[in-house]
Scaffold this motif. Structure first.
Motif, PDB file in Angstrom:
ATOM      1  N   SER A 115       0.821  -1.213   0.000  1.00 33.95           N
ATOM      2  CA  SER A 115       0.000   0.000   0.000  1.00 33.95           C
ATOM      3  C   SER A 115       0.852   1.258   0.000  1.00 33.95           C
ATOM      4  O   SER A 115       0.559   2.233  -0.697  1.00 33.95           O
ATOM      5  CB  SER A 115      -0.921   0.021   1.224  1.00 33.95           C
ATOM      6  N   ILE A 116       1.921   1.236   0.797  1.00 34.50           N
ATOM      7  CA  ILE A 116       2.814   2.404   0.835  1.00 34.50           C
ATOM      8  C   ILE A 116       3.481   2.589  -0.525  1.00 34.50           C
ATOM      9  O   ILE A 116       3.571   3.711  -1.030  1.00 34.50           O
ATOM     10  CB  ILE A 116       3.855   2.274   1.968  1.00 34.50           C
ATOM     11  N   SER A 117       3.921   1.497  -1.141  1.00 32.14           N
ATOM     12  CA  SER A 117       4.536   1.587  -2.480  1.00 32.14           C
ATOM     13  C   SER A 117       3.552   2.131  -3.501  1.00 32.14           C
ATOM     14  O   SER A 117       3.892   3.000  -4.303  1.00 32.14           O
ATOM     15  CB  SER A 117       5.017   0.203  -2.938  1.00 32.14           C
ATOM     16  N   ALA A 118       2.320   1.619  -3.462  1.00 26.40           N
ATOM     17  CA  ALA A 118       1.293   2.093  -4.405  1.00 26.40           C
ATOM     18  C   ALA A 118       0.992   3.570  -4.169  1.00 26.40           C
ATOM     19  O   ALA A 118       0.844   4.340  -5.131  1.00 26.40           O
ATOM     20  CB  ALA A 118       0.023   1.260  -4.251  1.00 26.40           C
ATOM     21  N   LEU A 119       0.925   3.970  -2.923  1.00 34.18           N
ATOM     22  CA  LEU A 119       0.673   5.366  -2.594  1.00 34.18           C
ATOM     23  C   LEU A 119       1.799   6.259  -3.109  1.00 34.18           C
ATOM     24  O   LEU A 119       1.544   7.314  -3.704  1.00 34.18           O
ATOM     25  CB  LEU A 119       0.512   5.520  -1.078  1.00 34.18           C
ATOM     26  N   MET A 120       3.030   5.823  -2.905  1.00 32.94           N
ATOM     27  CA  MET A 120       4.180   6.603  -3.389  1.00 32.94           C
ATOM     28  C   MET A 120       4.128   6.733  -4.912  1.00 32.94           C
ATOM     29  O   MET A 120       4.368   7.805  -5.459  1.00 32.94           O
ATOM     30  CB  MET A 120       5.498   5.977  -2.930  1.00 32.94           C
ATOM     31  N   THR A 121       3.798   5.642  -5.587  1.00 30.65           N
ATOM     32  CA  THR A 121       3.694   5.661  -7.050  1.00 30.65           C
ATOM     33  C   THR A 121       2.578   6.592  -7.496  1.00 30.65           C
ATOM     34  O   THR A 121       2.752   7.399  -8.408  1.00 30.65           O
ATOM     35  CB  THR A 121       3.472   4.230  -7.580  1.00 30.65           C
ATOM     36  N   THR A 122       1.421   6.498  -6.825  1.00 33.81           N
ATOM     37  CA  THR A 122       0.283   7.362  -7.151  1.00 33.81           C
ATOM     38  C   THR A 122       0.646   8.837  -7.007  1.00 33.81           C
ATOM     39  O   THR A 122       0.224   9.672  -7.800  1.00 33.81           O
ATOM     40  CB  THR A 122      -0.925   7.033  -6.235  1.00 33.81           C
ATOM     41  N   LEU A 123       1.439   9.143  -5.976  1.00 34.40           N
ATOM     42  CA  LEU A 123       1.829  10.532  -5.732  1.00 34.40           C
ATOM     43  C   LEU A 123       3.010  10.974  -6.600  1.00 34.40           C
ATOM     44  O   LEU A 123       3.435  12.120  -6.522  1.00 34.40           O
ATOM     45  CB  LEU A 123       2.160  10.729  -4.243  1.00 34.40           C
ATOM     46  N   GLY A 124       3.543  10.046  -7.413  1.00 28.60           N
ATOM     47  CA  GLY A 124       4.641  10.386  -8.321  1.00 28.60           C
ATOM     48  C   GLY A 124       6.014  10.360  -7.668  1.00 28.60           C
ATOM     49  O   GLY A 124       6.970  10.917  -8.199  1.00 28.60           O
ATOM     50  N   TYR A 125       6.140   9.706  -6.532  1.00 28.46           N
ATOM     51  CA  TYR A 125       7.430   9.616  -5.831  1.00 28.46           C
ATOM     52  C   TYR A 125       8.175   8.366  -6.270  1.00 28.46           C
ATOM     53  O   TYR A 125       7.561   7.337  -6.546  1.00 28.46           O
ATOM     54  CB  TYR A 125       7.231   9.553  -4.316  1.00 28.46           C
ATOM     55  N   THR A 126       9.486   8.450  -6.275  1.00 33.66           N
ATOM     56  CA  THR A 126      10.287   7.263  -6.562  1.00 33.66           C
ATOM     57  C   THR A 126      10.364   6.412  -5.300  1.00 33.66           C
ATOM     58  O   THR A 126      10.452   6.931  -4.191  1.00 33.66           O
ATOM     59  CB  THR A 126      11.718   7.630  -7.009  1.00 33.66           C
ATOM     60  N   LEU A 127      10.319   5.110  -5.506  1.00 29.88           N
ATOM     61  CA  LEU A 127      10.397   4.196  -4.375  1.00 29.88           C
ATOM     62  C   LEU A 127      11.831   4.119  -3.872  1.00 29.88           C
ATOM     63  O   LEU A 127      12.774   4.140  -4.669  1.00 29.88           O
ATOM     64  CB  LEU A 127       9.919   2.805  -4.791  1.00 29.88           C
ATOM     65  N   PRO A 128      12.007   4.018  -2.557  1.00 31.39           N
ATOM     66  CA  PRO A 128      13.369   3.884  -2.022  1.00 31.39           C
ATOM     67  C   PRO A 128      13.955   2.538  -2.441  1.00 31.39           C
ATOM     68  O   PRO A 128      13.211   1.593  -2.714  1.00 31.39           O
ATOM     69  CB  PRO A 128      13.169   3.969  -0.509  1.00 31.39           C
ATOM     70  N   PRO A 129      15.280   2.452  -2.487  1.00 37.64           N
ATOM     71  CA  PRO A 129      15.897   1.166  -2.841  1.00 37.64           C
ATOM     72  C   PRO A 129      15.515   0.089  -1.829  1.00 37.64           C
ATOM     73  O   PRO A 129      15.318   0.376  -0.647  1.00 37.64           O
ATOM     74  CB  PRO A 129      17.404   1.446  -2.796  1.00 37.64           C
ATOM     75  N   SER A 130      15.397  -1.117  -2.307  1.00 38.26           N
ATOM     76  CA  SER A 130      15.025  -2.243  -1.459  1.00 38.26           C
ATOM     77  C   SER A 130      16.115  -2.495  -0.422  1.00 38.26           C
ATOM     78  O   SER A 130      17.299  -2.434  -0.727  1.00 38.26           O
ATOM     79  CB  SER A 130      14.828  -3.487  -2.323  1.00 38.26           C
ATOM     80  N   SER A 131      15.687  -2.796   0.785  1.00 36.43           N
ATOM     81  CA  SER A 131      16.652  -3.111   1.849  1.00 36.43           C
ATOM     82  C   SER A 131      16.613  -4.605   2.148  1.00 36.43           C
ATOM     83  O   SER A 131      16.514  -5.015   3.284  1.00 36.43           O
ATOM     84  CB  SER A 131      16.353  -2.291   3.101  1.00 36.43           C
ATOM     85  N   ALA A 132      16.691  -5.388   1.090  1.00 35.79           N
ATOM     86  CA  ALA A 132      16.576  -6.842   1.214  1.00 35.79           C
ATOM     87  C   ALA A 132      17.877  -7.504   1.641  1.00 35.79           C
ATOM     88  O   ALA A 132      17.964  -8.710   1.715  1.00 35.79           O
ATOM     89  CB  ALA A 132      16.115  -7.436  -0.116  1.00 35.79           C
ATOM     90  N   ASN A 133      18.886  -6.706   1.933  1.00 32.37           N
ATOM     91  CA  ASN A 133      20.187  -7.285   2.289  1.00 32.37           C
ATOM     92  C   ASN A 133      20.269  -7.517   3.800  1.00 32.37           C
ATOM     93  O   ASN A 133      21.022  -6.861   4.496  1.00 32.37           O
ATOM     94  CB  ASN A 133      21.337  -6.398   1.813  1.00 32.37           C
ATOM     95  N   MET A 134      19.482  -8.469   4.286  1.00 29.50           N
ATOM     96  CA  MET A 134      19.526  -8.813   5.708  1.00 29.50           C
ATOM     97  C   MET A 134      20.833  -9.557   5.967  1.00 29.50           C
ATOM     98  O   MET A 134      21.111 -10.583   5.362  1.00 29.50           O
ATOM     99  CB  MET A 134      18.334  -9.701   6.097  1.00 29.50           C
ATOM    100  N   ARG A 135      21.608  -9.021   6.857  1.00 28.37           N
ATOM    101  CA  ARG A 135      22.897  -9.651   7.147  1.00 28.37           C
ATOM    102  C   ARG A 135      22.715 -10.784   8.145  1.00 28.37           C
ATOM    103  O   ARG A 135      21.788 -10.775   8.949  1.00 28.37           O
ATOM    104  CB  ARG A 135      23.870  -8.607   7.679  1.00 28.37           C
ATOM    105  N   MET A 136      23.602 -11.720   8.071  1.00 29.82           N
ATOM    106  CA  MET A 136      23.558 -12.843   9.007  1.00 29.82           C
ATOM    107  C   MET A 136      23.951 -12.327  10.389  1.00 29.82           C
ATOM    108  O   MET A 136      24.916 -11.583  10.529  1.00 29.82           O
ATOM    109  CB  MET A 136      24.524 -13.949   8.568  1.00 29.82           C
TER     110      MET A 136
END
Length: 177
Positions: A115-136
């Motif tokens: 929902s936050i991503s869709a809202l950002m897109t609707t408002l014309g904002y770029t999405l922040p880079p993914s923080s999928a790099n969970m460290r061990m």
């Protein structure tokens, strides 16, 4: 005339998106209260004692000064990290009903992120880079894991409260336009 209709439709769409994101946030906040009590009981003393709740420092002046895009980007990043942390809590929880509740909560958090991503897109904002790099993380003892679980739930509670305020603030700003 077409531009005015497009603008009106776009504003209505933005308001609807914000409202649904806000409602999901409030639902997750309610759901977390129930899960938190069960989880803290699962952890046992001192985590389930009423006075075990050190205050978290919040920099209110910085938060109040944020622009909409920065505010939404911070929400997006926080929930990405917290979703991974709650998934880890669920993975390491031995109580089946608590595990189920945590995994169900993860589904809601995942929806909130969408929902936050869709809202950002609707408002014309770029999405922040993914923080999928969970460290061990290094192996922790039982008490350290419990402390971490306690703080994850506390942080989630703070973010859900903050997000509800953020989405209300955003609705008010859009009404002013």
């Amino acid at each position: 005339m077409v531009t005015a209709m497009d603008s009106s439709h776009s504003l209505a769409s933005e308001r609807s998106s914000i409202e649904s994101t806000y409602e999901l946030t409030k639902y997750l906040e309610y759901q977390l209260k129930e899960i938190k009590d069960v989880y803290l009981t699962y952890l046992g003393p001192p985590f389930n004692e009423k006075d075990f709740s050190p205050p978290a420092a919040t920099r209110l002046e910085l938060w109040h000064g944020l622009e909409n895009q920065a505010r939404l980007a911070q929400n997006q990043k926080a929930y990405s990290v917290l979703l991974a942390a709650v998934r880890e809590l669920a993975r390491s929880t031995l109580c089946p009903s608590l595990k189920t509740s945590l995994l169900h909560f993860c589904t809601g958090l995942d929806g909130l992120l969408g929902s936050i991503s869709a809202l950002m897109t609707t408002l014309g904002y770029t999405l922040p880079p993914s923080s999928a790099n969970m460290r061990m993380r290094p192996t922790m003892n039982d008490f350290a894991r419990k402390v971490e679980g306690f703080w994850i739930l506390r942080e989630l509670q703070s973010w859900l409260w903050r997000s509800a305020k953020d989405f209300n603030r955003l609705k008010k700003r859009l009404r002013a336009h």
